[in-house]
Design a protein around this motif. Structure first.
Motif, mmCIF file in Angstrom:
data_model
loop_
_atom_site.group_PDB
_atom_site.id
_atom_site.type_symbol
_atom_site.label_atom_id
_atom_site.label_comp_id
_atom_site.label_asym_id
_atom_site.label_seq_id
_atom_site.Cartn_x
_atom_site.Cartn_y
_atom_site.Cartn_z
ATOM 1 N N LYS A 206 0.818 -1.207 0.000
ATOM 2 C CA LYS A 206 0.000 0.000 0.000
ATOM 3 C C LYS A 206 0.857 1.265 0.000
ATOM 4 O O LYS A 206 0.468 2.276 -0.561
ATOM 5 C CB LYS A 206 -0.917 0.005 1.224
ATOM 6 N N ILE A 207 1.995 1.242 0.701
ATOM 7 C CA ILE A 207 2.803 2.464 0.752
ATOM 8 C C ILE A 207 3.714 2.586 -0.470
ATOM 9 O O ILE A 207 4.459 3.547 -0.598
ATOM 10 C CB ILE A 207 3.651 2.545 2.040
ATOM 11 N N GLN A 208 3.639 1.609 -1.367
ATOM 12 C CA GLN A 208 4.281 1.707 -2.679
ATOM 13 C C GLN A 208 5.795 1.903 -2.610
ATOM 14 O O GLN A 208 6.361 2.695 -3.347
ATOM 15 C CB GLN A 208 3.642 2.832 -3.498
ATOM 16 N N VAL A 209 6.435 1.204 -1.682
ATOM 17 C CA VAL A 209 7.894 1.187 -1.678
ATOM 18 C C VAL A 209 8.346 0.364 -2.875
ATOM 19 O O VAL A 209 7.826 -0.716 -3.136
ATOM 20 C CB VAL A 209 8.444 0.575 -0.374
ATOM 21 N N ARG A 210 9.298 0.870 -3.602
ATOM 22 C CA ARG A 210 9.741 0.196 -4.819
ATOM 23 C C ARG A 210 10.354 -1.165 -4.497
ATOM 24 O O ARG A 210 11.140 -1.305 -3.562
ATOM 25 C CB ARG A 210 10.779 1.061 -5.534
ATOM 26 N N LYS A 211 9.993 -2.166 -5.278
ATOM 27 C CA LYS A 211 10.573 -3.503 -5.142
ATOM 28 C C LYS A 211 11.625 -3.688 -6.239
ATOM 29 O O LYS A 211 11.342 -3.496 -7.426
ATOM 30 C CB LYS A 211 9.485 -4.570 -5.287
ATOM 31 N N ILE A 212 12.809 -4.043 -5.839
ATOM 32 C CA ILE A 212 13.923 -4.221 -6.774
ATOM 33 C C ILE A 212 14.205 -5.708 -6.918
ATOM 34 O O ILE A 212 14.457 -6.401 -5.921
ATOM 35 C CB ILE A 212 15.185 -3.487 -6.275
ATOM 36 N N ALA A 213 14.154 -6.196 -8.141
ATOM 37 C CA ALA A 213 14.430 -7.614 -8.386
ATOM 38 C C ALA A 213 15.871 -7.938 -8.018
ATOM 39 O O ALA A 213 16.784 -7.134 -8.258
ATOM 40 C CB ALA A 213 14.166 -7.957 -9.849
ATOM 41 N N SER A 214 16.079 -9.115 -7.445
ATOM 42 C CA SER A 214 17.425 -9.495 -7.000
ATOM 43 C C SER A 214 18.413 -9.561 -8.158
ATOM 44 O O SER A 214 19.609 -9.284 -7.980
ATOM 45 C CB SER A 214 17.389 -10.832 -6.266
ATOM 46 N N ASN A 215 17.932 -9.885 -9.370
ATOM 47 C CA ASN A 215 18.857 -9.972 -10.508
ATOM 48 C C ASN A 215 19.299 -8.602 -11.015
ATOM 49 O O ASN A 215 20.156 -8.504 -11.883
ATOM 50 C CB ASN A 215 18.238 -10.790 -11.644
ATOM 51 N N VAL A 248 16.948 -6.039 6.625
ATOM 52 C CA VAL A 248 15.877 -5.433 7.400
ATOM 53 C C VAL A 248 14.815 -6.500 7.685
ATOM 54 O O VAL A 248 14.524 -7.348 6.826
ATOM 55 C CB VAL A 248 15.249 -4.241 6.643
ATOM 56 N N THR A 249 14.297 -6.467 8.881
ATOM 57 C CA THR A 249 13.219 -7.385 9.241
ATOM 58 C C THR A 249 11.891 -6.692 9.004
ATOM 59 O O THR A 249 11.572 -5.697 9.675
ATOM 60 C CB THR A 249 13.332 -7.811 10.724
ATOM 61 N N LEU A 250 11.159 -7.173 8.022
ATOM 62 C CA LEU A 250 9.860 -6.574 7.719
ATOM 63 C C LEU A 250 8.819 -7.169 8.657
ATOM 64 O O LEU A 250 8.689 -8.399 8.766
ATOM 65 C CB LEU A 250 9.482 -6.831 6.265
ATOM 66 N N PRO A 251 8.085 -6.318 9.344
ATOM 67 C CA PRO A 251 7.160 -6.811 10.382
ATOM 68 C C PRO A 251 5.912 -7.457 9.806
ATOM 69 O O PRO A 251 5.502 -7.175 8.684
ATOM 70 C CB PRO A 251 6.806 -5.525 11.130
ATOM 71 N N SER A 284 14.570 -5.132 -1.525
ATOM 72 C CA SER A 284 14.885 -6.292 -2.358
ATOM 73 C C SER A 284 15.073 -7.509 -1.462
ATOM 74 O O SER A 284 14.943 -7.417 -0.223
ATOM 75 C CB SER A 284 16.147 -6.023 -3.192
ATOM 76 N N TYR A 285 15.378 -8.633 -2.094
ATOM 77 C CA TYR A 285 15.607 -9.873 -1.345
ATOM 78 C C TYR A 285 16.845 -10.547 -1.922
ATOM 79 O O TYR A 285 16.845 -11.000 -3.070
ATOM 80 C CB TYR A 285 14.397 -10.805 -1.472
ATOM 81 N N ILE A 286 17.935 -10.563 -1.156
ATOM 82 C CA ILE A 286 19.174 -11.199 -1.604
ATOM 83 C C ILE A 286 19.783 -12.007 -0.460
ATOM 84 O O ILE A 286 19.611 -11.664 0.714
ATOM 85 C CB ILE A 286 20.208 -10.151 -2.092
ATOM 86 N N ASP A 287 20.457 -13.068 -0.829
ATOM 87 C CA ASP A 287 21.152 -13.913 0.157
ATOM 88 C C ASP A 287 20.234 -14.313 1.318
ATOM 89 O O ASP A 287 20.619 -14.252 2.502
ATOM 90 C CB ASP A 287 22.401 -13.195 0.699
ATOM 91 N N ASN A 288 18.989 -14.647 0.982
ATOM 92 C CA ASN A 288 17.999 -15.096 1.964
ATOM 93 C C ASN A 288 17.612 -14.021 2.979
ATOM 94 O O ASN A 288 17.199 -14.328 4.107
ATOM 95 C CB ASN A 288 18.515 -16.340 2.719
ATOM 96 N N ASN A 289 17.772 -12.754 2.598
ATOM 97 C CA ASN A 289 17.409 -11.659 3.491
ATOM 98 C C ASN A 289 16.634 -10.576 2.749
ATOM 99 O O ASN A 289 16.947 -10.272 1.586
ATOM 100 C CB ASN A 289 18.668 -10.991 4.078
ATOM 101 N N ASN A 290 15.622 -10.017 3.426
ATOM 102 C CA ASN A 290 15.054 -8.760 2.932
ATOM 103 C C ASN A 290 16.071 -7.658 3.194
ATOM 104 O O ASN A 290 16.690 -7.610 4.265
ATOM 105 C CB ASN A 290 13.749 -8.430 3.668
#
Length: 633
Positions: A206-215, A248-251, A284-290
């Motif tokens: 909803k807050i429209q934070v940009r999602k960046i593909a890991s590749n 970052v730990t997304l709640p 983004s999501y890399i190395d098993n982490n947000n």
């Protein structure tokens, strides 16, 4: 063999005649066209990143895109335009075209990033500069026989409408002294975060934070140990941007930490393009982490920098000014940072400070941030907050004053006191000691005194007595201007010790990107005044200052090219740029070249005109040359 003297350098006439400007004329346009193509791309990027005055920038972009179309057409029809390529006047028009685009880029970059109280100082010049640039652009387009996409009259009408609308908005911002747009955006985000989504979708979406593909995030090559700062990893985004990826730990929705973390993301998303704010690109999501993806800070935090290096006092001025600019921007956006200290200021590759860590940040109307461990921030905390009073901008100013103290003395305030002792000390009206004398040069002591005065203005126990952010910004701006001028003044004394002190000033300011300081640093390296001569480094610095439009640097850079036969066109370009800005050495040199037919074809009238201009500005050698030609002015 006859020789021509160019400001202390002897140039062999036979060498100068080696290249004729009209021979093989198409070749030198290649690098020019490539450079102009890059400039057009950079102007488009500036427009895409515009924070304000986008209509003004769009009016300029209309012209730039017309130029791009004409340029592509020119490249496709190179042979048909060969006659033009062989005209020296056409070449000079191309040089002017490149210069105008460079000026448009710099103007657009500045005018689209004006924020808060900075608009007060810039608004009056925007209209004049915009009109001058559009006139220059239209004139050079005409000289090059480039066609505009729409008629000049129609474009002028669009220009005036765009200019009026943006200036009206700037005036409104000046009257309200805040950025209402940013405030409303963040306020809406805060309400959205605190309201459960009715459709059951993720609040993060909803807050429209940009999602960046890991590749899209690649490892730097070759890798270095410095590419890892604690848990933060360096990656390459879009194949050219250095970025930091911090876990970052997304709640989970409904969790206790959810509103706080999501508000932090909302603030980052809306404010990170502001001046002196670490840019936030998305999640983004890399190395098993947000991970949070943000601008890479090569040198880590300001605290890490002062622990590793002894920061020069003149550099501290510019660091303080830029940090103040960032705090001023947050105030104009009605945001409290709530944790201002050197550890939360990151230092980029270009030694630019950027505010970060918005963990406790909130809008001014939001709920007070709950700080579970006050010992982490008590060293910078305002006395009224220690007394459990409300948090205001005056608290931020007090914290900034403590940051300035930390920067000056390169250590944490009250570092040997316990939390309770610090609070008792501050609530009684006591502060850290402001010692004068640390530093080797007399100028260092003067800067310390200036800093001490500014810091004291932020430390009053009564919040209303503290200096305003705009007044503080002006004080630091004056200090910056005073110290750069001091370096030039010291150089003028001519003695060894004065030049050594001037050198320190120029080095510090050049490292922070000041074009005038870059010129002087290059000049000292070219002469070997303080350190051994380094002509290659001097040449590089002259070029950087020259491209910023500094006439003296344009001339000195041209001089470095005089023996390079492959760069005669570049030599002429920068000599012409410098002369056109009134540099007397460049006017004399260009006049002599035209008079003698060295490098350029003989053009007695043009040569004499340049010599007359130089003579009118008291250039002795130009006057003597005119006397030899029986011309007395």
């Amino acid at each position: 063999m006859s020789q021509i003297k160019v400001s202390g350098l002897d140039i062999t006439k036979g060498t100068l005649n080696a290249i004729n400007v009209t021979a093989n004329a198409i070749t030198p346009f290649g690098s020019l066209i490539s450079g102009i193509t890059v400039l057009i791309s950079e102007i488009i990027q500036v427009y895409d990143a515009a924070q304000c005055n986008k209509r003004i920038c769009n009016a300029l972009l209309d012209r730039v895109q017309s130029a791009e179309f004409a340029l592509n057409l020119l490249k496709r029809r190179k042979q048909e335009n060969e006659a033009n390529f062989r005209k020296e006047k056409y070449y000079h028009s191309f040089l002017k075209f490149e210069l105008v685009l460079q000026q448009i880029k710099e103007f657009a970059k500045e005018v689209t990033q004006l924020q808060g109280f900075e608009k007060i100082f810039k608004a009056n010049t925007v209209s004049k500069t915009f009109t001058q640039l559009t006139n220059d652009f239209d004139e050079v387009m005409k000289d090059l026989n480039f066609t505009m996409a729409i008629s000049s009259d129609e474009q002028r009408k669009i220009d005036q409408e765009s200019l009026k609308e943006d200036l009206d908005e700037m005036k409104e911002d000046i009257l309200t002294t805040n950025l209402t747009q940013y405030f409303e955006q963040v306020s809406i985000m805060n309400k959205l975060i605190l309201t459960k989504a009715n459709d059951g979708t993720s609040i993060i979406n909803k807050i429209q934070v940009r999602k960046i593909a890991s590749n899209e995030l690649k490892d730097p090559f070759p890798g270095r140990k410095e590419d890892l700062q604690g848990v933060t990893k360096k990656k390459i985004f879009k194949d050219y941007l250095d970025v930091a990826c911090k876990p970052v730990t997304l709640p989970k929705e409904g969790s206790q930490d959810s509103p706080k973390i999501l508000l932090q993301l909302a603030i980052l998303e809306k404010l990170s393009n502001g001046p002196s704010i670490l840019q936030f690109y998305g999640l983004s999501y890399i190395d098993n982490n947000n991970v949070m993806v943000s601008e890479w800070a090569e040198y880590g935090s300001l605290k890490e920098v002062y622990e590793k290096y002894d920061i020069m006092w003149c550099r501290k001025i510019l660091l303080a000014l830029d940090i103040c600019r960032g705090i001023g921007f947050l105030q104009s956006a009605e945001i409290f940072h709530h944790n201002i200290r050197c550890e939360n200021v990151m230092i980029t590759q270009n030694l630019e400070p950027k505010l970060t860590n918005f963990q406790y940040a909130r809008e001014i109307t939001g709920e007070t941030s709950q700080i579970t461990n006050i010992s982490t921030i008590v060293h910078w905390l305002a006395p009224e907050k220690m007394r459990d009073h409300g948090y205001t901008y005056k608290c931020e100013l007090f914290s900034f004053g403590m940051l300035l103290w930390e920067l000056c003395y390169e250590k944490i305030p009250y570092e040997n006191l316990e939390t309770k002792d610090i609070m008792d000390h501050v609530r009684k009206g006591k502060r850290e000691k402001l010692l004068i004398g640390r530093g080797k040069q007399s100028e260092d002591k003067e800067i310390q005194k200036e800093f001490a005065g500014i810091i004291n203005e932020t430390w009053y126990d009564e919040p209303q007595m503290r200096i305003s952010i705009s007044a503080l910004f002006l004080e630091l701006s004056k200090l910056k201007a005073k110290y750069v001028k001091a370096g030039v003044k010291l150089h003028g004394k001519g003695d060894k010790e004065s030049r050594r002190q001037a050198w320190k000033c120029f080095v510090a300011n050049a490292d922070l990107g000041n074009p005038i300081a870059k010129f002087w640093k290059g000049y000292y390296l070219s002469k070997g005044y303080v350190e051994d001569k380094n002509l290659e480094e001097a040449k590089k610095l002259f070029k950087e200052a020259a491209d910023y439009g500094f006439a003296a640097a344009q001339f000195q850079y041209a001089v470095t090219l005089v023996d390079d036969q492959e760069k005669r066109m570049e030599f002429l370009k920068y000599l012409q740029l410098s002369a056109d800005q009134g540099n007397t050495d460049a006017e004399y040199t260009l006049g002599r070249l035209y008079l003698t037919g060295s490098i350029v074809n003989v053009d007695r009238e043009t040569g004499l005109n340049y010599l007359k201009l130089a003579t009118l500005n008291d250039h002795k050698e130009a006057r003597e040359l005119l006397k030899n030609e029986n011309i007395d002015i």
